[in-house]
Structure formats: C-alpha cells, structure tokens
Design a protein around this motif. Structure first.
Motif, short mmCIF file in Angstrom:
data_model
loop_
_atom_site.label_atom_id
_atom_site.label_comp_id
_atom_site.label_asym_id
_atom_site.label_seq_id
_atom_site.Cartn_x
_atom_site.Cartn_y
_atom_site.Cartn_z
N UNK A 117 0.83 -1.21 0.00
CA UNK A 117 0.00 0.00 0.00
C UNK A 117 0.86 1.26 0.00
N UNK A 118 0.53 2.21 -0.87
CA UNK A 118 1.11 3.55 -0.81
C UNK A 118 -0.03 4.56 -0.66
N UNK A 119 0.09 5.43 0.31
CA UNK A 119 -0.80 6.58 0.44
C UNK A 119 -0.06 7.77 -0.15
N UNK A 120 -0.75 8.53 -0.99
CA UNK A 120 -0.09 9.64 -1.68
C UNK A 120 -1.12 10.74 -1.92
N UNK A 121 -0.80 11.94 -1.54
CA UNK A 121 -1.70 13.04 -1.88
C UNK A 121 -1.38 13.52 -3.29
N UNK A 122 -2.33 14.19 -3.89
CA UNK A 122 -2.15 14.64 -5.27
C UNK A 122 -3.01 15.87 -5.53
N UNK A 123 -2.37 16.92 -6.02
CA UNK A 123 -3.10 18.12 -6.45
C UNK A 123 -3.41 17.92 -7.92
N UNK A 124 -4.69 17.78 -8.24
CA UNK A 124 -5.05 17.48 -9.64
C UNK A 124 -6.15 18.42 -10.09
N UNK A 125 -5.83 19.21 -11.09
CA UNK A 125 -6.75 20.24 -11.58
C UNK A 125 -7.24 21.11 -10.42
N UNK A 126 -6.30 21.42 -9.56
CA UNK A 126 -6.58 22.35 -8.46
C UNK A 126 -7.12 21.70 -7.21
N UNK A 127 -7.62 20.46 -7.30
CA UNK A 127 -8.23 19.81 -6.14
C UNK A 127 -7.20 19.00 -5.35
N UNK A 128 -7.32 19.07 -4.02
CA UNK A 128 -6.46 18.27 -3.15
C UNK A 128 -7.09 16.90 -2.95
N UNK A 161 -9.65 7.03 -4.04
CA UNK A 161 -9.51 8.48 -4.16
C UNK A 161 -10.45 9.15 -3.16
N UNK A 162 -9.89 9.97 -2.27
CA UNK A 162 -10.70 10.73 -1.32
C UNK A 162 -10.70 12.20 -1.74
N UNK A 163 -11.86 12.83 -1.65
CA UNK A 163 -11.98 14.23 -2.05
C UNK A 163 -13.02 14.93 -1.18
N UNK A 164 -12.79 16.20 -0.88
CA UNK A 164 -13.77 16.94 -0.08
C UNK A 164 -15.05 17.16 -0.85
N UNK A 165 -14.92 17.47 -2.15
CA UNK A 165 -16.11 17.68 -2.97
C UNK A 165 -16.45 16.44 -3.77
N UNK A 166 -17.60 16.48 -4.43
CA UNK A 166 -18.00 15.37 -5.31
C UNK A 166 -17.15 15.41 -6.59
N UNK A 167 -16.89 14.23 -7.12
CA UNK A 167 -16.12 14.13 -8.36
C UNK A 167 -16.96 13.43 -9.42
N UNK A 168 -16.88 13.93 -10.66
CA UNK A 168 -17.64 13.23 -11.69
C UNK A 168 -16.79 12.10 -12.27
N UNK A 169 -17.45 11.12 -12.92
CA UNK A 169 -16.75 9.91 -13.37
C UNK A 169 -15.55 10.20 -14.29
N UNK A 170 -15.69 11.19 -15.15
CA UNK A 170 -14.59 11.49 -16.07
C UNK A 170 -13.36 11.98 -15.30
N UNK A 200 0.40 19.20 -1.43
CA UNK A 200 1.11 20.41 -1.83
C UNK A 200 0.15 21.46 -2.36
N UNK A 201 0.39 22.71 -2.03
CA UNK A 201 -0.45 23.79 -2.53
C UNK A 201 -0.31 23.97 -4.03
N UNK A 202 -1.34 24.54 -4.64
CA UNK A 202 -1.27 24.89 -6.05
C UNK A 202 -0.33 26.07 -6.21
N UNK A 203 0.19 26.30 -7.43
CA UNK A 203 1.08 27.44 -7.65
C UNK A 203 0.47 28.76 -7.16
N UNK A 204 -0.85 28.91 -7.34
CA UNK A 204 -1.51 30.14 -6.91
C UNK A 204 -1.37 30.35 -5.41
N UNK A 205 -1.40 29.26 -4.64
CA UNK A 205 -1.27 29.38 -3.19
C UNK A 205 0.17 29.68 -2.80
N UNK A 206 1.10 29.03 -3.47
CA UNK A 206 2.51 29.25 -3.15
C UNK A 206 2.93 30.66 -3.58
N UNK A 207 2.26 31.17 -4.60
CA UNK A 207 2.59 32.52 -5.10
C UNK A 207 2.24 33.61 -4.08
#
Length: 320
Positions: free
Chosen positions: A37-48, A68-77, A170-177
DNA sequence: CATCAGGGCCCTG
DNA sequence: CAGGGCCCTGAT
C-alpha cells in the motif's frame, strides 16, 4: 470526504512495492508506504486529493486498486483522469520486455533484473512539484531539503485526513505565489527563495503546460525547462527522465553520484572517482537506449540492500 | 572561533 | 566559457 475507486491493470510484469516505494527518496509528509500500500496526496486540476494505491494482484497478473478521497464530489470522467495520471506517473503501461531482453545479457544488470522484475521508474508528483523539489535539493544536505519541503507543505499545503492517515497535499502554484521571496528567505530557503517565486510565477501565468510538454521533443522540453529561473542542467536532466520518461540519456552526473557510480561500476574507492566522461561512455556502451532504466535498477537494488543491511561504503556518501 | 565545500545556477568579464 | 557569489549547514 467522498470516496471513489478505480481499478488499474499495469502491464506485466509489475513489482508493486519496488515501483510504489523508492528507498533512496527522503521521507515527505505527502506520502506513506507499507508493503502492498502507498498513500499519496495529489493536487489534480486544483483539487487536493488523498490517494490510496493498493496491490491486489501478483507480479505476473497485476491489479491495482486506486482509492480516491476528495472533499467535494467528483464526476466519473474526473475520477478516470486521476487513474490515468497515476498510471502515467508510475509507468504502468510501459512494456519492459525489450529492456529485459537486452539487459539480461549484461552480467551486472541481470541479477538486479531478476531480483526486481517488474520494477518501474515512478515520479509521484506533477512537473511543478518536481521543479520545487529540484530547487530545494540544490546545494544542501538531505536534512535541509526535508526541512524546506516540510515548510512548503505546512505553509501552503492542505492537510488531508483520510483512511486513518494525516498527510499534506502540496499547494497549487496560486497558493505558493502568495508567499513572498523575503518570507521564503526568513524560512531559511536562502538564494533558492528567488527561484521558488519565479518558477511559481511561470505556472501561475500559464507559461508552462505539463501535459502539452509531454508530447514535445526533447529539445523543446529542455528549452522550456531551462528558461525557468533557477533550473539548470542538473535539474533538467532529472526531469527529462523522471517526469518525461526519457530513458535513453544521462547527461549530468553530480559529484556524489559520481562517487557512487565509480564504486558500483569500476569498484573504485569513492574518494578517487573515475571521470564522469568515462561513466557516460560506459552507460552508453553497455545500456544504450535504456541507460536510465539500467542505472535505476542497479541503483534501487543497492538502496534496497542498504535499507535491509547498511552498506558501509555507501553511508558516508549520503549527506544527511 | 574561523574557514570551507557542498545533492547548482546565475551572471559577469 | 571560466569562475565568483549566493543562503545556509555541517565538517574540520
């Protein structure tokens, strides 16, 4: 947290643990690993996102379950696109057959291929995150790099609680900026502060498109990366292989790697290393178009052995 | 205590 | 294209 699942089928052979955990990497609060098992966070299209990558198959019949865990709902695509990205980053669909056919003829490589059959190179982060990593690696010890990464995660990251783990994304570039150069300097980033700010700005302004760059030529990729302030030949070389999967060229060897390669390939005292030109020639002659993969197998084999039972000559060469 | 090299890169001459 | 400067840290 909303939870989703994707089934992935890497091409056989697939060695889950040797692909999903690299003992040479320093620990970072964006991931955790235990066998299978590997647990890994991922910033994808802005979502953590919180990912759980699980081994559900064997070397010859690989199956991977991606949670995949997400705070908001995710669509299948979107969920599918996360699966495809994980597969890309860990080279699930790369066919190792040709490399093995050639590599088996090499007496030093063959045993490593047998021991780690199905191992794939893997880069668990985006291009942007890798660039930041490359910057915090420059001119410092492991301890200091670890500290800077932790600062980045704590200041700009998102803490995720999922599957019993607490990890930073990791924060998005906008957050790090939002953090200024002076603030990074106050956090002991030194002259790297300027590089962090300027590379981040390039992403905020959309001057770099990772997905588009994957289809470009080596020369275009190199030019795009080199144009970034603070990114030079050493960082570009790592990125061309790790992020863009160019496994046919090693164009930079840093002094500490030179010492390790000298011992591994020439059995030379690391204090008296062979010139890098000789290493380049050896890699080209013996491993040709697969030199990055070949060196990776021998390198990982060494670090797994070191993890199991410390290798006395190696320890002092890793600057903690 | 001082000095220095270092898991690079930029800039100057 | 060679070499000094850069933030810091750890070794000597």
């Amino acid at each position: 947290m909303n939870q989703y699942t994707v089934e992935l089928r890497p091409i056989a052979p697939f060695n889950f643990d040797a692909t999903m955990f690299k003992p040479a990497h320093f620990p970072s609060a964006d991931n955790a690993w235990q066998p299978g098992t590997r647990w890994q966070t991922m910033r994808w299209q802005g979502l953590a996102l919180g990912l759980k990558i699980e081994n559900c198959g064997t070397t010859n019949r690989p199956r991977v379950r991606l949670g995949i865990w997400s705070r908001g709902k995710l669509d299948p695509a979107f969920v599918e696109s996360v699966g495809a990205e994980v597969a890309y980053r860990s080279s699930f669909n790369f066919d190792l057959a040709e490399f093995y056919r050639i590599g088996r003829a090499d007496p030093q490589l063959a045993p490593a291929l047998r021991r780690w059959r199905g191992l794939r190179p893997a880069c668990y982060t985006s291009l942007y995150e890798y660039l930041i990593l490359a910057i915090v690696l420059q001119n410092c010890t492991v301890r200091r790099s670890v500290s800077m990464m932790q600062t980045l995660l704590e200041r700009c990251g998102t803490q995720l609680h999922y599957d019993g783990k607490t990890l930073y994304c990791m924060g998005a570039p906008e957050e790090i900026a939002r953090v200024t150069e002076d603030e990074w300097r106050a956090c002991k980033f030194g002259y790297r502060a300027k590089s962090i700010v300027r590379v981040t700005q390039a992403f905020v302004e959309g001057r770099i498109d990772e997905i588009a760059l994957r289809q470009k030529s080596r020369a275009e990729q190199r030019a795009a990366l080199t144009s970034l302030y603070g990114i030079g030949p050493a960082s570009v070389d790592y990125i061309l292989s790790d992020v863009f999967h160019r496994w046919d060229e090693i164009s930079h060897i840093s002094p500490w790697e030179q010492r390790i390669y000298s011992k591994l390939f020439f059995d030379r005292n690391p204090e008296n290393p062979v010139p890098v030109d000789r290493l380049f020639r050896l890699f080209q002659k013996r491993f040709g178009a697969y030199q990055v993969l070949a060196v990776h197998y021998i390198w990982e084999d060494m670090f797994w052995r070191h993890r199991h039972k410390p290798i006395s000559w190696l320890a002092p060469l890793i600057r903690l």
